[in-house]
Structures are given as structure tokens and as C-alpha cells.
Scaffold this motif. Structure first.
Motif, PDB file in Angstrom:
ATOM      1  N   ILE A  77       0.816  -1.220   0.000  1.00 45.88           N
ATOM      2  CA  ILE A  77       0.000   0.000   0.000  1.00 45.88           C
ATOM      3  C   ILE A  77       0.848   1.268   0.000  1.00 45.88           C
ATOM      4  O   ILE A  77       0.310   2.363   0.149  1.00 45.88           O
ATOM      5  N   TYR A  78       2.156   1.142  -0.179  1.00 48.42           N
ATOM      6  CA  TYR A  78       3.014   2.331  -0.223  1.00 48.42           C
ATOM      7  C   TYR A  78       2.733   3.205  -1.446  1.00 48.42           C
ATOM      8  O   TYR A  78       3.163   4.363  -1.487  1.00 48.42           O
ATOM      9  N   SER A  79       2.048   2.652  -2.426  1.00 45.91           N
ATOM     10  CA  SER A  79       1.769   3.407  -3.656  1.00 45.91           C
ATOM     11  C   SER A  79       0.364   3.993  -3.666  1.00 45.91           C
ATOM     12  O   SER A  79      -0.252   4.148  -4.719  1.00 45.91           O
ATOM     13  N   ALA A  80      -0.144   4.359  -2.489  1.00 45.72           N
ATOM     14  CA  ALA A  80      -1.515   4.885  -2.402  1.00 45.72           C
ATOM     15  C   ALA A  80      -1.644   6.302  -2.934  1.00 45.72           C
ATOM     16  O   ALA A  80      -2.760   6.795  -3.123  1.00 45.72           O
ATOM     17  N   ASP A  81      -0.519   6.976  -3.187  1.00 50.31           N
ATOM     18  CA  ASP A  81      -0.551   8.304  -3.800  1.00 50.31           C
ATOM     19  C   ASP A  81      -0.456   8.117  -5.311  1.00 50.31           C
ATOM     20  O   ASP A  81       0.621   7.932  -5.864  1.00 50.31           O
ATOM     21  N   LEU A  82      -1.584   8.184  -5.978  1.00 51.08           N
ATOM     22  CA  LEU A  82      -1.619   7.904  -7.411  1.00 51.08           C
ATOM     23  C   LEU A  82      -0.998   9.016  -8.248  1.00 51.08           C
ATOM     24  O   LEU A  82      -0.662   8.783  -9.420  1.00 51.08           O
ATOM     25  N   ALA A  83      -0.822  10.189  -7.662  1.00 53.58           N
ATOM     26  CA  ALA A  83      -0.108  11.250  -8.378  1.00 53.58           C
ATOM     27  C   ALA A  83       1.362  10.870  -8.536  1.00 53.58           C
ATOM     28  O   ALA A  83       1.979  11.143  -9.567  1.00 53.58           O
ATOM     29  N   LYS A  84       1.898  10.214  -7.537  1.00 58.61           N
ATOM     30  CA  LYS A  84       3.289   9.771  -7.573  1.00 58.61           C
ATOM     31  C   LYS A  84       3.430   8.419  -8.253  1.00 58.61           C
ATOM     32  O   LYS A  84       4.393   8.176  -8.991  1.00 58.61           O
ATOM     33  N   TYR A  85       2.458   7.548  -8.004  1.00 55.14           N
ATOM     34  CA  TYR A  85       2.483   6.187  -8.569  1.00 55.14           C
ATOM     35  C   TYR A  85       1.162   5.923  -9.302  1.00 55.14           C
ATOM     36  O   TYR A  85       0.221   5.373  -8.713  1.00 55.14           O
ATOM     37  N   PRO A  86       1.039   6.307 -10.553  1.00 55.99           N
ATOM     38  CA  PRO A  86      -0.233   6.126 -11.283  1.00 55.99           C
ATOM     39  C   PRO A  86      -0.686   4.671 -11.356  1.00 55.99           C
ATOM     40  O   PRO A  86      -1.882   4.410 -11.511  1.00 55.99           O
ATOM     41  N   ASP A  87       0.261   3.731 -11.263  1.00 57.69           N
ATOM     42  CA  ASP A  87      -0.089   2.309 -11.321  1.00 57.69           C
ATOM     43  C   ASP A  87      -0.080   1.676  -9.932  1.00 57.69           C
ATOM     44  O   ASP A  87       0.134   0.480  -9.778  1.00 57.69           O
ATOM     45  N   GLY A  88      -0.342   2.498  -8.910  1.00 56.51           N
ATOM     46  CA  GLY A  88      -0.280   2.027  -7.534  1.00 56.51           C
ATOM     47  C   GLY A  88      -1.455   1.160  -7.123  1.00 56.51           C
ATOM     48  O   GLY A  88      -2.469   1.042  -7.819  1.00 56.51           O
ATOM     49  N   LEU A  89      -1.299   0.521  -5.952  1.00 50.03           N
ATOM     50  CA  LEU A  89      -2.321  -0.323  -5.333  1.00 50.03           C
ATOM     51  C   LEU A  89      -2.790  -1.440  -6.262  1.00 50.03           C
ATOM     52  O   LEU A  89      -3.980  -1.763  -6.345  1.00 50.03           O
ATOM     53  N   ALA A  90      -1.834  -2.041  -6.947  1.00 49.36           N
ATOM     54  CA  ALA A  90      -2.168  -3.105  -7.902  1.00 49.36           C
ATOM     55  C   ALA A  90      -2.690  -4.364  -7.223  1.00 49.36           C
ATOM     56  O   ALA A  90      -3.218  -5.249  -7.905  1.00 49.36           O
ATOM     57  N   TYR A  91      -2.552  -4.455  -5.912  1.00 50.28           N
ATOM     58  CA  TYR A  91      -3.169  -5.555  -5.150  1.00 50.28           C
ATOM     59  C   TYR A  91      -4.636  -5.721  -5.522  1.00 50.28           C
ATOM     60  O   TYR A  91      -5.132  -6.844  -5.651  1.00 50.28           O
ATOM     61  N   PHE A  92      -5.310  -4.601  -5.727  1.00 52.19           N
ATOM     62  CA  PHE A  92      -6.752  -4.642  -5.981  1.00 52.19           C
ATOM     63  C   PHE A  92      -7.076  -4.941  -7.447  1.00 52.19           C
ATOM     64  O   PHE A  92      -8.207  -5.307  -7.763  1.00 52.19           O
ATOM     65  N   TYR A  93      -6.108  -4.795  -8.339  1.00 54.30           N
ATOM     66  CA  TYR A  93      -6.295  -5.214  -9.727  1.00 54.30           C
ATOM     67  C   TYR A  93      -6.118  -6.724  -9.880  1.00 54.30           C
ATOM     68  O   TYR A  93      -6.893  -7.384 -10.563  1.00 54.30           O
TER      69      TYR A  93
END
Length: 474
Positions: free
Chosen positions: A209-225
């Protein structure tokens, strides 16, 4: 231009935009928590070129002698990430029978893209499953653990969080995770195709969940994909906050519904085992009333012989690494009352097993609130069952807590392995000799087998050697 010339140009154009499979089809548990109905979900990902996919499946291990071949609907979700569009496909294999072998195939234009067999869950009083965490680090040890787990042929795999490093991004899954578990071959140097036929139940860890800032990581939270898990859990009052431009956050939420945020808490049955999986990240209150109500009802109504709780961050850990984060200790009295047998965790990159224990967290002078230090420490009263050895005495008095976080990432505190004099922490209210075993100098995974009222736990290292084992009976 003549007809032959036109056809040649069309074929050339088609070849130029030929579809690329980015993630091959793999099996997921789907939203099937109880042993009342059974199904599985196939997921795969391609580039932006659409494909006319067909998914077929049948009982048995081949299509040649199939009495009936079923087709399942294929859905597609466009993912617009990192200024690129990819297509994420899902297909639900429904109305499956328990204790049955099946075979599936994914076809495109009549050509088989992928095929594999799998076995559905059992209702018999037995199961066999593997557990590891902290794995997606793109390491040789990760490949070896994948291969060894696949050789054991478990019914399912439980991943105790930190699935992929460093931030849980889509590109990190495709580079650091899937190549090791959907490998084209099974070999200790590259991994295995285990996810093609064995479902992974994956918990969310801090790196996920470290990529919860989608402005910084547009492909973040891929756990849910990339996961498709039971959706029977509670949604706590405080959940993960997704940050970023409103349009980007809205697109994420639309792409992952109904999985976000519900999928971080779930439970499921397999054979005579019931496993409740929790989110233990820092934004979570371990005693969230909604979660406690759900967990209490979930465990109290379970008829399974064995009740297991799993989450990422351990409350009982004798390593130096992550020692201070002990918030999940607050849950111990609840789990003791509900008859939990085992707790499975990760986060600390080694293997640890406690003596069976009970824990009473310390309260303030009013008796109304638990005391938590600013570092996250939770003092309290320990009651250890040091008579249990898992060999001659197999009836524990208390919960056994396991850390199995040596699935592939760099190991923690290697110098502490098998050296109890190094495990001590202060003060006594915060640590007593609760650790019965610690192996921190080699990667490993947990294998758990149940048969009626007997449970056997073994820890196997990356050399396929048993480094710990216990038997529990009821």
C-alpha cells in the motif's frame, strides 16, 4: 490493387499490432468463502490490442473425453496507467463441484493461449497448504521457494503480505512477482507455473500500500487489480486513503470495485480449516468495532476443526527488525476467547514460532484503555505453555504465533538464528522468552497439513530441509 495485394497488406498490418500477453492466465479463489458453493476466477493481462478470448472448462484432466464443456463469460477492464493502456481480463469458472479435478483453456481465434488443471476445495476433514510472505523481490531465493512450494502440490497458498517490492505497483507485479509464479517452466532457478493451477490467497502488507498516492504512482495499489478473493469481510471505520487527482482516484475506484476496500479483510474455509485474514497496516485500529464484530461472528460460527487468523505485521517477534510495532497484540484476548489455534504473519524476513501463549495487554489506571507507547509497543502479562513441544506434548495451552516472512526478500537479523541469548528485549512487561524457534539465516516456507483433529506444521528451507516441525492435536 488486386485482392491478393490487399490481403497481404491486411496481414502485415495485423502482425504489426499483434497482441502481447503481459501476464499469462492464472487462477484465483474468487468470492467463494464458505463450503456452500465453489468456483474459481481466471485473470490475465494484455497490451492495448483487444482480443476475442474464449474460456472453456470441464471436469477431469483432459478435454478429449469430456462429457460437457462449459464456457465462461470474459470481462475486460481497461487500465490507463503510466500513460499506457493495458487490458485486464477476468473469467469466472462457476458451479464447480467440490473434490473434483477440472481443466481449463483460454483460446483466442481458436488457438489455445493457456491451459491447466486444478482441483476444487474439499469438504473432507483434511487440507494441505503452504504459507510464506515478503516474497516479490526478484531474487534467486524467491524462484527457489516458488519451485519448492510447487513441488509440494499444496491445495492452496497463503501469502502473508508484502507480495511485491517496493511499492505494490502494477509494473512491479509484472516484473518482480508474476514471472516467478507463472513461469513457463518449473525450475529452481526461475520459479514455477504454480499460479496456473493453485489459488493464492494474498494478504495486504505495508509494501503493498506504499503506492496509495496515485499522483506519484499512477499504477499504484495493484493488489486490488490482480487479486480476486472472498468479499465477506468487514469494512473498518478507518481504511486506506487513496490520494491523487480526483479523476485518477475515481478511475481507480471504478476499476477495482467491489474489491476496494472490502477485500483487505476476508475469511474462507478449506476442508476442516477456517482462516480469517486481516489488514494490520498502520491506518487500521486492531480493535475497530466493525472488524471485531465481524471477526467474532466469523470465528464463533465456524464449525471447522482448526481456526487460524492471518495478518502481515506480527505482535510477537523477537527479531530486532520491526520489534516495536506490536499493535496486533491488542487482538490476543479476543482471539483467545474465540478458540484460535494458530496466527500466521510475515513482515519480519525470517521464521519464528512462539510457545503457546496467552497475553493480557496492560491498561491505564482507569482500566478503560490499553496503553500503547509512541513507538507502538504494547506491554502486558504473558502466560507461556513451555511444556508443549509438539512431539510428546501436542496439546497446546494458548495460541501459537508464526512469523513466516522468508519468502524471497533479503533476510533480517541473520546473526540471531538459533541463538536464544540474542532474542532478549527489555522490559519484562514487554518481552519474555516467548520464542521457541527462530531461523533467520536461510529463506523458507511453511507447510501445514491437517487430518481430523491433528495438525502438522513444518518449516522447509530453500534447500528443502525441515528446519522446524510440530504436531498439534485436539
Amino acid at each position: 490493387m488486386n485482392v491478393k495485394g490487399t490481403i497481404a497488406l491486411l496481414l502485415a498490418a495485423t502482425a504489426a499490432v499483434a497482441q502481447q500477453v503481459l501476464v499469462p492466465p492464472y487462477l484465483q479463489p474468487g468470492n467463494y468463502p464458505a463450503l456452500t458453493s465453489e468456483g474459481k476466477v481466471l485473470i490475465w493481462q494484455t497490451d492495448t490490442v483487444p482480443g476475442a478470448f474464449v474460456v472453456e472448462y470441464t471436469a477431469g484432466t483432459n478435454f478429449e473425453h469430456a462429457k460437457k464443456i462449459s464456457r465462461s463469460k470474459v470481462t475486460v477492464t481497461p487500465l490507463n496507467l503510466n500513460k499506457q493502456t493495458t487490458l485486464l481480463y477476468r473469467s469466472q469458472l462457476g458451479k464447480l463441484k467440490f473434490d473434483q479435478d477440472y481443466i481449463y483453456r483460454v483460446l483466442q481465434n481458436g488457438t489455445v493461449v493457456s491451459t491447466a488443471t486444478f482441483r476444487t476445495r474439499t469438504r473432507k476433514p483434511e487440507t494441505r497448504f503452504a504459507v510464506f510472505g515478503d516474497c516479490g523481490a526478484r531474487s534467486p531465493q524467491q524462484a527457489k521457494i516458488s519451485w519448492l512450494v510447487n513441488e509440494q502440490k499444496p491445495d492452496f497458498v497463503l501469502v502473508t503480505g508484502d507480495i511485491v517490492y517496493n511499492n505494490g505497483r502494477e509494473q512491479e507485479y509484472r516484473r518482480n512477482f508474476f514471472p516467478y509464479y507463472i513461469s513457463s517452466k518449473s525450475d529452481s532457478s526461475v520459479g514455477s507455473p504454480i499460479m496456473k493451477n493453485i489459488p493464492f490467497y494474498m494478504l495486504v502488507g505495508n509494501h503493498d500500500i506504499y503506492s496509495a498516492d496515485l499522483a506519484k504512482y499512477p499504477d499504484g495499489l495493484a493488489y486490488f487489480y490482480y487479486n480476486d478473493l472472498p468479499l465477506n469481510g468487514a469494512v473498518p471505520e478507518e481504511t486506506l486513503e487513496v490520494k491523487g487527482p480526483p479523476a485518477q482516484v475515481d478511475a481507480f475506484r471504478k476499476s477495482v470495485q467491489p474489491r476496494f476496500p472490502r477485500m483487505t479483510h476476508f475469511s474462507f474455509d478449506h476442508g476442516n480449516v477456517h482462516i480469517a485474514c486481516l489488514d494490520a497496516n498502520s491506518y487500521i485500529n486492531p480493535l475497530d468495532p466493525t472488524v471485531i464484530e465481524w471477526l467474532t461472528n466469523d470465528l464463533r460460527t465456524s464449525k471447522a476443526d482448526w481456526k487460524i487468523v492471518a495478518y502481515h505485521q506480527p505482535g510477537f517477534n523477537s527479531s530486532k527488525a520491526h520489534y516495536d510495532y506490536q499493535l496486533m497484540r491488542l487482538l490476543s484476548p479476543v482471539m483467545e476467547q474465540l478458540g484460535v489455534d494458530l496466527v500466521l504473519t510475515g513482515h519480519v524476513h525470517n521464521y519464528q514460532r512462539t510457545h503457546p501463549l496467552a497475553f493480557e495487554p496492560k491498561k491505564d489506571s482507569t482500566g478503560a484503555r490499553y496503553l500503547i507507547s509512541k513507538e507502538g509497543r504494547v506491554d502486558g502479562k504473558f502466560t507461556l505453555d513451555q511444556a508443549f513441544d509438539g512431539v510428546t506434548n501436542t496439546k497446546p495451552k494458548g495460541i501459537i504465533y508464526i512469523v513466516t516472512g522468508a519468502g524471497g526478500a533479503a533476510l533480517y537479523d541473520k546473526e540471531m538464528s538459533a541463538k536464544p541469548f540474542m532474542w532478549k528485549h527489555e522490559p519484562q512487561e514487554n518481552w519474555v522468552p516467548f520464542t521457541a524457534k527462530m531461523v533467520s539465516d536461510i529463506h523458507s516456507f511453511t507447510l501445514i497439513e491437517t487430518a481430523g483433529k491433528k495438525l502438522k506444521l513444518r518449516q522447509l528451507d530453500s534447500q528443502n530441509q525441515v528446519i522446524d516441525q510440530i504436531t498439534i492435536t485436539k
